[in-house]
Structures are given as C-alpha cells and as structure tokens.
Scaffold this active site. Structure first.
Site, PDB file in Angstrom:
ATOM      1  N   GLU A 172       0.793  -1.232   0.000  1.00  0.00           N
ATOM      2  CA  GLU A 172       0.000   0.000   0.000  1.00  0.00           C
ATOM      3  C   GLU A 172       0.829   1.288   0.000  1.00  0.00           C
ATOM      4  O   GLU A 172       0.764   2.088   0.948  1.00  0.00           O
ATOM      5  CB  GLU A 172      -0.970   0.002   1.193  1.00  0.00           C
ATOM      6  CG  GLU A 172      -1.923  -1.170   1.183  1.00  0.00           C
ATOM      7  CD  GLU A 172      -2.923  -1.156   2.342  1.00  0.00           C
ATOM      8  OE1 GLU A 172      -2.849  -0.254   3.189  1.00  0.00           O
ATOM      9  OE2 GLU A 172      -3.774  -2.060   2.390  1.00  0.00           O
ATOM     10  N   GLU A 355      -5.107  -8.751   0.829  1.00  0.00           N
ATOM     11  CA  GLU A 355      -5.761  -8.423   2.107  1.00  0.00           C
ATOM     12  C   GLU A 355      -7.248  -8.240   1.862  1.00  0.00           C
ATOM     13  O   GLU A 355      -7.653  -7.564   0.918  1.00  0.00           O
ATOM     14  CB  GLU A 355      -5.242  -7.103   2.700  1.00  0.00           C
ATOM     15  CG  GLU A 355      -3.898  -7.175   3.347  1.00  0.00           C
ATOM     16  CD  GLU A 355      -3.456  -5.842   3.964  1.00  0.00           C
ATOM     17  OE1 GLU A 355      -4.327  -5.029   4.333  1.00  0.00           O
ATOM     18  OE2 GLU A 355      -2.241  -5.637   4.050  1.00  0.00           O
TER      19      GLU A 355
HETATM   20  O1  IFM Z   1      -3.924  -3.141   9.179  1.00  0.00           O
HETATM   21  C1  IFM Z   1      -3.904  -2.625   7.887  1.00  0.00           C
HETATM   22  C2  IFM Z   1      -2.725  -3.178   7.110  1.00  0.00           C
HETATM   23  O2  IFM Z   1      -1.532  -2.914   7.752  1.00  0.00           O
HETATM   24  C3  IFM Z   1      -2.676  -2.542   5.737  1.00  0.00           C
HETATM   25  N1  IFM Z   1      -3.944  -2.672   5.066  1.00  0.00           N
HETATM   26  C4  IFM Z   1      -5.133  -2.278   5.770  1.00  0.00           C
HETATM   27  C5  IFM Z   1      -5.167  -2.974   7.129  1.00  0.00           C
HETATM   28  C6  IFM Z   1      -6.444  -2.590   7.897  1.00  0.00           C
HETATM   29  O3  IFM Z   1      -6.491  -1.210   8.075  1.00  0.00           O
END
Ligand code: IFM
Length: 455
Positions: A172, A355
């Site tokens: 990200e 994710e």
């Molecule tokens: O916890 C975070 C992660 O580190 C990066 N993506 C989003 C998740 C939830 O906010």
C-alpha cells in the site's frame, strides 16, 4: 456482479492460493531486542496524541517470541501461504550498511519453519516501518531512498531468496504517501504537499528500479507489489462530483498503478507528481509484474467541496449502510467491481487479493470464546464476489485474509481487531475465533461454507 448461489461447486482451481497476512510492526513487538533499530512507527506511536489511547507496537502480539506458536496456528488453519513482512530496521538497523545478524536469523528461522510445515512464505519487503535513521535523511521524500531500498531488498533476498519465491515489494504505497505525508495520520506524520508528491514518486521509482534489480539477480522469483484499491463512488451525477471522484480515484487508485502498468501518471495528479520526476523515471518505473496484490476492504464515497483544500470531501457511508468497527462501509460487490477494473488496467497480469477482512468489536465469552459471526458473514460475502469475478474471467490466483491475529491497527491502536485469532494482550493468549474455523473449512474444501454451517 451476479452472485453464484450454488456454493456446492467450487470455482476455485486446485492451484488457488489461500492465505493470511500480517505485518512486522503490527505483530512483532520486541522493538529494542535483537539489535533492531528504531523505525518511524516507534517514533510516531510514542508521540503524544498520534495513536488512540497512546498505544504503540513495543510489545504488540509479542510474535518475535511467540512466532513458533503463531506458525502452529497457520498449520491448524490449513492455509497454503503466509504473507508477512520483514522489518527493515531489524534487518538493517540504520537503514543501510551491515546486516544485523540477529535480525536476519529471526526471519531465517521463520522461513525455515514455514517450509517444514508446508506453508509457502510470501515476503513483503516494506510494510511501513522505515528505519528512523533514513527518515532523518529525508525518508521517502528524498530521492536517494530509491537506492537504499534496492540495497535492502537485495540483501534480504540474498539470504532468504533460496526459500522464498513470492516477493511483494511494497504494501500500500498509496497509504504511505497519502496518510503518512499529506494527511499526517500515519508515520512520519507529515502534512506537506511537496513531501507527498516526492514520496509518491520515489515509492514508484523504488518499485520499478527494485523489480528490475531483483529480476536481474534471479529470474525465478515471482515479483509483485501490493496496492490498496477502492472503487470511488461520486455523491451525484453532477460534473463537480464527477471531477472530485476522478481526483480521488487518481490519488488513491491510479498513482501507484498507472505508472507501473501504463507508464504515466493519471491526468488528475500528473502535474503535481511530475514535479518530483527526472528524465527517464517513467521508463524505470514501468516494469513487468509477475503478479499484482490487491487489498480491498470497502469503497469510497466523495463529493465536491470547493471550500476544502483539494476541492473534495470524503463522505460517511449512508445511514442505512452496514459498517465495520473502522466505520468502513461493508460493500462486498466493490470487490468484484474492483477486480474487473483492476484487470482492465493491468492487462494480463494475474491478481492476488493480498488483504481482505474486517474489524469488529469482538467480545469474548467465557474462556475467551469469540463468536464473530459478523466477520464470518463479511468474509463469506466477499469470497462469493471473488468467486463470481473468477467465473467472469478475472485472473485471480489467491486470497489472503487480513489478518491471522488481532494486532496493532496503526493510529487506531489495539481496539480495532481484524484477526481470525483473538489476542488477549494482557496474557498474549491466542484464541481462534469462529471465523478461523469458517476459513479453515473453506481452505480445506475449496467450497464456500455457509456462515451458519460453522460454529
Ligand atoms: O492493518 C492494515 C494493514 O496494515 C494494511 N492494510 C489495511 C489494514 C487494515 O487497516
């Protein structure tokens, strides 16, 4: 996208990767052990007012000590893959120079053990914990960070690359740029448009340059990078709202995708970002990807707001919308929509959902049992959308739940729990939740279980 209601037949090929994700600063703790250097998140989280309730990652899930137990949970869950990140300041305490032997030994043991239990390591090189020593020299806003990152990446892969095939360069970068350098809610806590533009561009340059470097060192590594993408919904059909949506889509979704796969910045942000650019940079950034990691949680709603700095305002979800403890709208159809859109932007590059998950206020019953039916429903609905996207021809190769464990949720601290496994922070006891059993069944059968079928 129409849902596949017959869940008895699986659209998931046998080669589909089911996994879970974590990140170093969110779980490891032991910030001053084993020769680890300081990171920007150590500094940020210890700055009063930056993180809810003054929480910090000093101990977190104490994974640095409890890693064997945590890997046993993976075995119990039955996943084929585990995405974790290497803490740059554990590897290179000052950001560059000599490798910290205790740091590399920690990840060496972790990767070895994953091999022994038959779980494939997916290694992420940067999940936000920049060495503070590099921040003091300008961090992502300084161009020489590109070379530092390349050195660090090559050094990690020299040690672990004989056992690790799947490598994500960044997690990200859009959050690093926007939340860390423009909105100031993440480390390093800057609210500086120039720093934001420079950091955004240098993150892209580091991606391209390091993809090329690692690929030249070893043709067998499967190299990718991860962006959090969210469909942007305009508040109305007005031209002003459409322009606001275009700007937000560029800043959140396009800035780290378009230069990589199309060789240019989105029209709405190009002028700003090109200020940080040197001749030849776009050619260096546009490198082939073996896979693209897509993180998705929700969608964004936006309206034009001429009174605000960037002329737009992020809207709260509509009143009737279901939301998670983060206040994020539950919008499973955003996943299939985003997958179709991302595939169109990426061309033939395979996609992995690196994710997806939800925070809820899990309240443990007697013996800490956690019946997180809402998380099960959230996951079920998203995996159904994933299945629909696969059937519609999107080339999705894997799905990773965020997260294996409850953990340190950045500026929100520990109150937001995303784990399939409940962590009692006072005792460090781990308790698998109902969602853990639901996901284990999905992984075992390759068929989406109904939420009610698992207790
Ligand atoms: O916890 C975070 C992660 O580190 C990066 N993506 C989003 C998740 C939830 O906010």
């Amino acid at each position: 996208m129409p849902r596949v209601m017959d869940t008895r037949r699986s659209a998931f090929p046998a080669t589909f990767t089911w996994g879970v994700s974590t990140a170093a600063y969110q779980i490891e703790g032991a910030v001053a052990e084993g020769g680890r250097g300081e990171s920007i998140w150590d500094v940020f989280s210890h700055t009063p007012g930056k993180v809810a309730r003054g929480d910090h990652g000093d101990v977190a899930c104490d994974h640095y000590h409890l890693w064997r137990e945590d890997l046993e949970l993976l075995r119990e869950l039955g996943v084929g893959a585990y995405r974790f990140s290497v803490a740059w300041p554990r590897w290179l305490p000052n950001g560059s120079g000599r490798v910290n032997p205790a740091g590399s030994a920690f990840y060496d043991r972790l990767v070895d053990r994953l091999g022994e239990i038959g779980v494939e390591p997916w290694l992420c090189l940067y999940h936000w914990d920049l060495p503070q020593a590099l921040q003091e020299r300008g961090g992502w806003a300084a161009r020489d960070i590109v070379d530092h990152f390349g050195e660090y990446a090559a050094s990690v892969m020299q040690v672990l690359g004989d056992r690790v095939q799947h490598v994500a360069l960044f997690n990200e970068p859009n959050a690093v740029g926007l939340l860390g350098h423009l909105l100031g809610v993440h480390a390093p806590g800057l609210t500086d448009l120039h720093a934001y533009a420079a950091a955004t561009h240098h993150l892209n340059l580091a991606t391209g340059a390091t993809l090329a470097r690692l690929r030249s060192e070893h043709g067998g590594w499967r190299l990718g990078t991860i962006v959090n993408l969210q469909p942007v919904v305009a508040a109305s059909g007005s031209e002003q709202d459409a322009l606001a949506a275009e700007l937000l889509d560029a800043a959140w979704n396009g800035n780290h995708l378009d230069p990589l796969v199309r060789g240019h910045y989105p029209a709405a942000t190009a002028q700003l970002l090109e200020g940080a650019m040197e001749h030849g940079d776009l050619e260096r950034i546009q490198q082939p990807l073996d896979w693209f990691g897509l993180n998705l949680y929700s969608q964004l709603r936006v309206a034009a707001d001429p009174a605000s700095l960037f002329g737009l305002q992020l809207l709260e979800p509509p009143e009737e919308a279901e939301t998670t403890a983060m206040g994020w709208e539950v919008a499973p159809e955003a996943l299939s929509r985003q997958l179709v859109d991302a595939q169109a932007r990426l061309g033939a590059v395979p996609i992995v959902i690196t994710e997806n998950g939800a925070a809820y206020r899990d309240s443990p019953g007697p013996d800490l049992e956690v019946d997180d039916l809402r998380r099960v429903r959230y996951l079920e609905r998203h995996v159904l959308e994933l299945e629909a996207a696969l059937q519609a021809g999107v080339d999705v190769r894997g799905y990773f739940v965020w997260s294996l464990l409850d953990n340190f949720e950045w500026h929100e601290g520990y109150a937001k729990r995303f784990g399939l496994v409940y962590v009692d922070y006072a005792t460090q006891r781990r308790v698998p939740k109902r969602s853990f059993r639901w996901y284990a069944k999905l992984v075992r059968d390759g068929i989406i279980p109904a939420a009610a079928d698992v207790d």
